[in-house]
Design a protein around this motif. Sequence first.
Motif, PDB file in Angstrom:
ATOM      1  N   ILE A 119      -5.820 -83.599  26.092  1.00  0.00           N
ATOM      2  CA  ILE A 119      -5.719 -84.063  27.622  1.00  0.00           C
ATOM      3  C   ILE A 119      -4.350 -84.662  27.732  1.00  0.00           C
ATOM      4  CG2 ILE A 119      -6.413 -85.840  29.301  1.00  0.00           C
ATOM      5  CD1 ILE A 119      -8.631 -84.134  28.050  1.00  0.00           C
ATOM      6  N   GLY A 120      -3.440 -84.336  28.645  1.00  0.00           N
ATOM      7  CA  GLY A 120      -2.106 -84.657  28.882  1.00  0.00           C
ATOM      8  C   GLY A 120      -1.238 -83.678  28.404  1.00  0.00           C
ATOM      9  N   VAL A 121       0.265 -83.988  28.538  1.00  0.00           N
ATOM     10  CA  VAL A 121       1.192 -83.113  27.880  1.00  0.00           C
ATOM     11  C   VAL A 121       0.835 -82.810  26.403  1.00  0.00           C
ATOM     12  CG1 VAL A 121       3.617 -82.814  27.660  1.00  0.00           C
ATOM     13  CG2 VAL A 121       2.841 -83.918  29.515  1.00  0.00           C
ATOM     14  N   LEU A 122       0.938 -81.285  26.264  1.00  0.00           N
ATOM     15  CA  LEU A 122       0.871 -81.192  24.732  1.00  0.00           C
ATOM     16  C   LEU A 122       2.207 -80.803  24.030  1.00  0.00           C
ATOM     17  CD1 LEU A 122      -1.567 -77.991  25.334  1.00  0.00           C
ATOM     18  CD2 LEU A 122      -2.256 -80.507  24.601  1.00  0.00           C
ATOM     19  N   ALA A 137      -7.881 -76.398  26.733  1.00  0.00           N
ATOM     20  CA  ALA A 137      -8.606 -75.805  25.521  1.00  0.00           C
ATOM     21  C   ALA A 137      -7.539 -75.315  24.476  1.00  0.00           C
ATOM     22  CB  ALA A 137      -9.554 -74.824  26.045  1.00  0.00           C
ATOM     23  N   VAL A 138      -7.489 -75.671  23.101  1.00  0.00           N
ATOM     24  CA  VAL A 138      -6.680 -75.352  22.248  1.00  0.00           C
ATOM     25  C   VAL A 138      -7.482 -74.645  20.996  1.00  0.00           C
ATOM     26  CG1 VAL A 138      -4.791 -76.099  20.615  1.00  0.00           C
ATOM     27  CG2 VAL A 138      -5.064 -77.218  22.858  1.00  0.00           C
ATOM     28  N   VAL A 142      -2.888 -72.278  20.192  1.00  0.00           N
ATOM     29  CA  VAL A 142      -2.866 -71.403  21.653  1.00  0.00           C
ATOM     30  C   VAL A 142      -3.496 -72.312  22.583  1.00  0.00           C
ATOM     31  CG1 VAL A 142      -3.519 -69.304  22.803  1.00  0.00           C
ATOM     32  CG2 VAL A 142      -2.797 -69.388  20.296  1.00  0.00           C
ATOM     33  N   ALA A 143      -2.865 -72.721  23.688  1.00  0.00           N
ATOM     34  CA  ALA A 143      -3.556 -73.648  24.768  1.00  0.00           C
ATOM     35  C   ALA A 143      -3.833 -72.711  26.007  1.00  0.00           C
ATOM     36  CB  ALA A 143      -2.574 -74.776  25.059  1.00  0.00           C
ATOM     37  N   ARG A 144      -4.800 -73.335  26.649  1.00  0.00           N
ATOM     38  CA  ARG A 144      -5.300 -72.523  27.677  1.00  0.00           C
ATOM     39  C   ARG A 144      -5.895 -73.756  29.009  1.00  0.00           C
ATOM     40  NH1 ARG A 144     -10.772 -68.841  28.792  1.00  0.00           N
ATOM     41  NH2 ARG A 144     -10.937 -69.066  31.059  1.00  0.00           N
ATOM     42  N   LYS A 145      -5.089 -73.750  30.098  1.00  0.00           N
ATOM     43  CA  LYS A 145      -5.333 -74.862  30.837  1.00  0.00           C
ATOM     44  C   LYS A 145      -6.804 -74.553  31.598  1.00  0.00           C
ATOM     45  CE  LYS A 145      -3.461 -77.896  34.381  1.00  0.00           C
ATOM     46  NZ  LYS A 145      -2.461 -78.130  35.563  1.00  0.00           N
TER      47      LYS A 145
END
Length: 309
Positions: free
Chosen positions: A143-146, A269-270, A152-155
Amino acid sequence: MDQLKRMAIFAEVVAAGSLTAAARQLGMTPSAVSQHLRQLEQALGLALLHRSTRRLTLTEAGERYHAGCAAMVAAARSAEQALARLRDEPEGELRLAAPAGFGSVLATALAPLRGYPRLTLRLLLDDALIDLIGERVDIALRIGVLADSSLVARKLGSMARQLCASPAYLAERGWPAQPRDLLQHDWLGSKPANAGADMLELQGPAGERETLRLEGRVQASQVTALHALCVAGWGISLGVSDDDQKALADGRLLPVLPGWRLADLPVYAVTPRRGEQPAKVRHALDVLALYFGDATGADAAHAATAFHP
């Protein structure tokens, strides 16, 4: 490896009943199949087949050898089928990490996965960041700024937030009328003491903006602790967990500065790897995106934890 290939060709020849039929099944020429068989027999030092113009028959050595070759081919096909199921249908253990306040949200969001009987679920709920590689995590919700990383991140969507405090605290200390009034109040911080102050950015009814740096009277990394402290009258808190939502509904907590809006927190989701993912991960990502993308601010607020990576 060449020997294993020849064993597989031999098993196919026996199953097909002729060199021509086996060649057709294997996408090879009959002469190439025959050459592989000769090389196999030369390596073994034994004849495996009696060849005639009409049919092929197994020698005694061929009968004994064929059983092992057929078992090898069957095992390879079984392995391929298992991978196909893994690719096409969720199965195995899905390991998912999320902040502590996400338990009930995940129970709802992941409900479509209940229909896959070969899938098991392991939830790792902790407000502290988890080592995805070390814990073999398939998906982590952040949650928040990564922070920058190789992950690998998917909003998935975003969540609304609301400042809140107990009636007893507000009766004793008064109601903040403007954001800067928060500087005179006791703040319940969402970070450990050595992680610095919380930064709040609020937007007012007319579009005006205020940015505040709030030092916490109490710092806590667990959302459950923040909820208990807030209900007990220790100060003003930011996160809205399931417990906070219930407390707001029954009056044990009250909204603070309701006319001022906090920016929604993005939900990501990472995953620890790029490229093709097994079906369990793909399906989980899809149902999570559907939930957080369709969830209203009120629904998504159930999971808010004031958690910042």
